[in-house]
Design a protein around this motif. Structure first.
Motif, PDB file in Angstrom:
ATOM      1  N   CYS A 133       0.833  -1.198   0.000  1.00 32.01           N
ATOM      2  CA  CYS A 133       0.000   0.000   0.000  1.00 32.01           C
ATOM      3  C   CYS A 133       0.867   1.248   0.000  1.00 32.01           C
ATOM      4  N   PHE A 179      -8.969  -0.372  -2.150  1.00 30.74           N
ATOM      5  CA  PHE A 179      -8.428  -1.690  -1.814  1.00 30.74           C
ATOM      6  C   PHE A 179      -8.791  -2.616  -2.956  1.00 30.74           C
ATOM      7  N   GLU A 221      -5.026  -0.522   6.746  1.00 31.71           N
ATOM      8  CA  GLU A 221      -5.527   0.719   6.159  1.00 31.71           C
ATOM      9  C   GLU A 221      -5.599   1.798   7.234  1.00 31.71           C
ATOM     10  N   MET A 262      -4.284   0.267  -1.795  1.00 31.02           N
ATOM     11  CA  MET A 262      -3.794  -1.008  -1.272  1.00 31.02           C
ATOM     12  C   MET A 262      -4.128  -2.118  -2.249  1.00 31.02           C
TER      13      MET A 262
END
Length: 391
Positions: free
Chosen positions: A253, A302, A290, A268
């Motif tokens: 990420c 994501f 996160e 991510m």
């Protein structure tokens, strides 16, 4: 001091006369005129007068780390006094933009010009950006294939066309062998920067990797991290164990900023556990990561091969924090399922996702099931979401 002067105080740096040991040097001078330059939104050129008795270099620094390519200086270094031409390109945005041109000498003297360009009437909005976010499991190039037409030497030709046609701005990659990393850099290095993470080494480099690719002309990346989906996210762990085999899984990420507008977002990517029990058990690790790394609570993406169908517990965990762009998109196109197994043009299962969070509007979502001469580029279809991020 008027309001304009106050606003520019942080951009304007007075010339300093310093010796090598930090003391005042009386034998070196450096200044530039004007020290504040207000310009129109249209393309134009201006003259800067450098007064110096020393060598100097010039650097252009845009406000908030934004793109500085809208300014072009005729010389970036010189000796003594000089007349420089500054070209200011047209501003396409409905907001003013600022930059500093900083002159420095080897002895430590500095001088600067603050450039403020007016907004364009009816220009583009700088408070939002539109981009295409994607995910693509390209399948390991080292795997044997029952059909010779799906061997990497043949399939990579289709994959090359597929990546180009999907026209991603930023996307996650899964199943990237060492050879595939080189192939991607060789074929797309002029367009994308690549971050790769192999969960099979503590340092994150090597084979069987995943990654993030982003347009280098448009975005800058920072604050890169990787982790393992396990009870010890910072340690290389064989965490994906079960009847489907034993593997090491994790995520990568970082924070990305559009150079033109300064708008940032968090991104991510993962290739999640193949065995269902650890897949469900460690889903919360991605939420935790996160929260840990997206410290500014930026708009968040994501993406990846989650190895999990929509009704599984892992997806329920992700949906508690993010939204599934497949479900929230204003429009959908392409197939309904992402995993095709080289055999199903409509896809067999939906196990690849693009999740979003924050001020993100999903205009269109697509699982692109385009075939090339009736052949598949990979055993997964690429997917993308056209999104709008607002400040």
């Amino acid at each position: 001091m008027n309001r304009l002067q106050k606003a520019l105080a942080s951009l304007v740096f007075p010339a300093m006369l310093l010796s090598c040991d930090g003391g005042i040097r009386a034998d070196e001078s450096l200044s530039v005129n004007p020290d504040i330059l207000e310009v129109e939104a249209e393309l134009a050129s201006y003259t800067l007068s450098v007064a110096a008795d020393c060598g100097w270099t010039a650097e252009i620094i845009a406000e908030n780390g934004a793109d500085a390519s809208w300014l072009s200086l005729s010389k970036s270094k010189g000796q003594g006094s000089a007349q420089l031409s500054l070209r200011v390109f047209a501003n396409p945005y409905n907001a003013q933009r600022k930059a500093e041109i900083r002159f420095s000498s080897a002895g430590g003297s500095t001088a600067s010009v603050a450039v403020i360009q007016k907004a364009a009437e009816g220009g583009e909005d700088m408070s939002s950006i539109n981009m295409r976010v994607g995910s693509y499991n390209i399948r390991m190039s080292t795997l044997s294939e029952s059909d010779p037409a799906n061997a990497w030497a043949e399939r990579s030709k289709r994959l090359l066309t597929s990546i180009k046609e999907n026209d991603f701005d930023i996307f996650g990659l899964q199943e990237v062998s060492t050879a595939s990393q080189d192939w991607l850099k060789s074929n797309f290095g002029d367009t994308y920067d690549f971050w790769f993470f192999s969960p099979y080494s503590q340092g994150g480099s090597g084979d069987r990797a995943q990654g993030i690719a982003f347009r280098k002309s448009r975005f800058s990346g920072s604050d890169k991290h990787f982790f393992w989906a396990s009870n010890t996210p910072e340690s290389c762990t064989e965490n994906d164990t079960g009847s489907q085999g034993n593997f090491k899984r994790g995520g990568i990420c970082g924070t990305f900023t559009e150079k033109a507008t300064g708008i940032s977002f968090f991104f991510m990517n993962t290739h999640a556990c193949l065995n269902r029990e650890p897949n469900d058990a460690y889903a919360g690790v991605y939420v935790d990561m996160e929260k840990k790394y997206n410290t500014e609570n930026l708009p968040s993406f994501f993406v990846g091969d989650m190895n999990s169908r929509p009704e599984y517990a892992a997806i329920a965990t992700y949906r508690e924090w993010w939204k599934d762009s497949y479900e929230t998109a204003a429009r959908r196109s392409g197939a309904s399922n992402s995993y095709n197994a080289y055999s199903n043009a409509a896809g067999k299962y939906r196990i690849d996702y693009i999740f979003v969070r924050g001020k993100v509007q999903v205009d269109e979502f697509c699982i692109n099931n385009t075939l090339y001469d009736n052949r598949y580029p990979s055993d997964h279809f690429p997917l993308w979401a056209d999104v709008c991020i607002t400040k």
